[in-house]
Motif scaffolding. Structure first.
Motif: not given
Length: 332
Positions: A165, A167, A200, A287, A290, A292, A299
Motif C-alpha cells: 500500500d 500513500y 492511495h 486515511a 483511521g 487502516i 492512521s
C-alpha cells in the motif's frame, strides 16, 4: 243757528254760510283700493338632475376593489338609463378602472403561476444537485471501474501475493522524490507478478496550492486514468511526479492534467467534470483518521507511507534496492 252780520252761520248749526253755491267745498271722492299686484316668482333656470349614487361608488371602488366597481358600475348605468339621473361618465370610468384592474390581476396571476413553476423547477434541480453531491461526498462511487476500487478506497495494479500500500499526495515533494527513486522498481515488481500495488492518492496538501485544490484535482485525475485507462495507471502516476509543481503554487491546470494521459481514451470529461473529487477527499479523511484495515498503524501520519502486508516500511525513501529487499524479504 245765530245769524251773524257777515252772512255766515254759527258753526254749531252745521250749516254753511250763505253765499254762492260754487263757493262750497266739493265732496271727497269715494276710496278705491289700489289694484292688486300679482306676486312674481324669481327665475332660477333649469334644475340639474341628481347624480346617481352608485355611479359615484363605482368610480371610487375602481381604485381599490375591482369587482365592486364592475358590479356597481353596471347597476348605475341601468338606473341612469331608467331614471335619467346624472353620473353616466362616473359609472363608465368606474367600469373601465374595474375591468382594467381585473385584467392586470389576471396577468399578474399568470406571471406568478409561471414564476412559481419556474422557481419550483429550479429549487428541485438545485436540491437534486445538492443531494447528488451530498450522496457522493457521503458514500462516493461504488464497485470497481478499471483499476479503481471505489468501495475499498484505492487504485489497484498487479496480482502478486505481497500487498504493498502506497500513500502519497501529488503535491508532496518527498512523494515526488520517492517516486523518482522507486517508481520503476515498483512497476517491475508489479510486472513480474511479485506484488499487488494499492495506490492511495491523498489530498491533505490542498491548502498549499493557493486555493486551486491541486492535490484533489491531481488525485481525481489519477483516478480518472485508472478507471478509463487502467493499463496506464502507473505511467500517469510517474507523469504526475515528473511534472510535479512546487509546493505553494496553484499547480497544473485541468487541461494540463488531461494532457499527461497517454491512454487510449480521453480523460478530459472525467477531469473537468470533477467526477472523483469528493471520493478522493473521502479517502483522505479515512486515511488520516483511521483505522487502516489490516495495518499495524492506526492512521496515516504523513506521506509517503509504504505498508508491506500491513507493516510500515521504515527504510530510506531514496534507496530502491532497500525497498525491493524489504518487499522481497517479506515474500521469501
Amino acid at each position: 243757528m245765530t245769524e251773524r252780520t257777515d252772512g255766515t252761520t254759527d258753526a254749531n248749526t252745521g250749516e254753511y254760510p250763505a253765499g254762492n253755491p260754487g263757493d262750497q267745498p266739493a265732496a271727497p271722492a269715494p276710496y278705491k283700493a289700489p289694484p292688486s299686484i300679482a306676486p312674481t316668482t324669481p327665475y332660477a333656470g333649469p334644475v340639474a338632475p341628481r347624480t346617481n349614487t352608485l355611479a359615484i361608488v363605482a368610480l371610487v371602488t375602481g381604485f381599490c376593489c375591482n369587482i365592486a366597481a364592475v358590479i356597481t358600475g353596471h347597476i348605475a348605468l341601468s338606473q341612469i338609463k331608467r331614471t335619467g339621473e346624472a353620473g353616466k361618465g362616473l359609472a363608465i370610468a368606474g367600469l373601465v378602472l374595474g375591468y382594467a384592474s381585473i385584467g392586470l390581476t389576471a396577468v399578474l396571476l399568470v406571471v406568478l403561476v409561471f414564476f412559481t413553476a419556474a422557481m419550483g423547477a429550479f429549487v428541485t434541480a438545485v436540491a437534486g444537485a445538492t443531494s447528488s453531491v451530498t450522496s457522493e461526498s457521503t458514500s462516493g462511487p461504488t464497485g470497481q471501474i478499471g483499476a479503481a476500487y471505489f468501495d475499498e478506497g484505492y487504485l489497484l495494479v498487479g496480482t502478486g501475493s505481497t500487498v504493498v500500500d502506497l500513500y502519497i499526495d501529488p503535491m508532496c515533494p518527498y512523494c515526488g522524490q520517492f517516486d523518482i527513486a522507486n517508481g520503476d522498481t515498483l512497476a517491475a515488481l508489479v510486472e513480474d507478478g511479485s506484488i499487488t500495488l494499492r495506490l492511495h492518492s491523498l489530498t491533505f496538501l490542498d491548502e498549499a496550492s493557493q486555493g486551486s485544490e491541486y492535490s484533489t484535482r491531481a488525485s481525481a485525475a489519477l483516478t480518472c486514468e485508472a478507471s478509463i485507462n487502467p493499463e496506464s495507471t502507473l505511467d500517469y502516476l510517474a507523469a504526475l511526479f515528473a511534472n510535479q509543481p512546487t509546493e505553494g503554487t496553484t499547480g497544473l491546470s485541468d487541461d494540463e492534467l488531461v494532457a499527461l494521459s497517454d491512454g487510449g481514451s480521453s480523460i478530459a470529461e472525467c477531469v473537468t467534470g470533477e467526477q472523483y473529487h469528493a471520493w478522493s477527499q473521502q479517502n483522505t479523511d479515512a486515511a488520516l483518521t483511521g483505522p487502516i484495515p489490516g495495518a499495524e498503524i492506526a492512521s496515516i501520519q504523513g506521506t509517503p507511507t509504504v505498508l508491506i502486508d500491513g507493516v510500515q516500511y521504515d527504510g530510506p525513501i531514496g534507496d530502491p534496492q532497500a525497498l525491493a529487499d524489504a518487499i522481497l524479504g517479506v515474500t521469501s
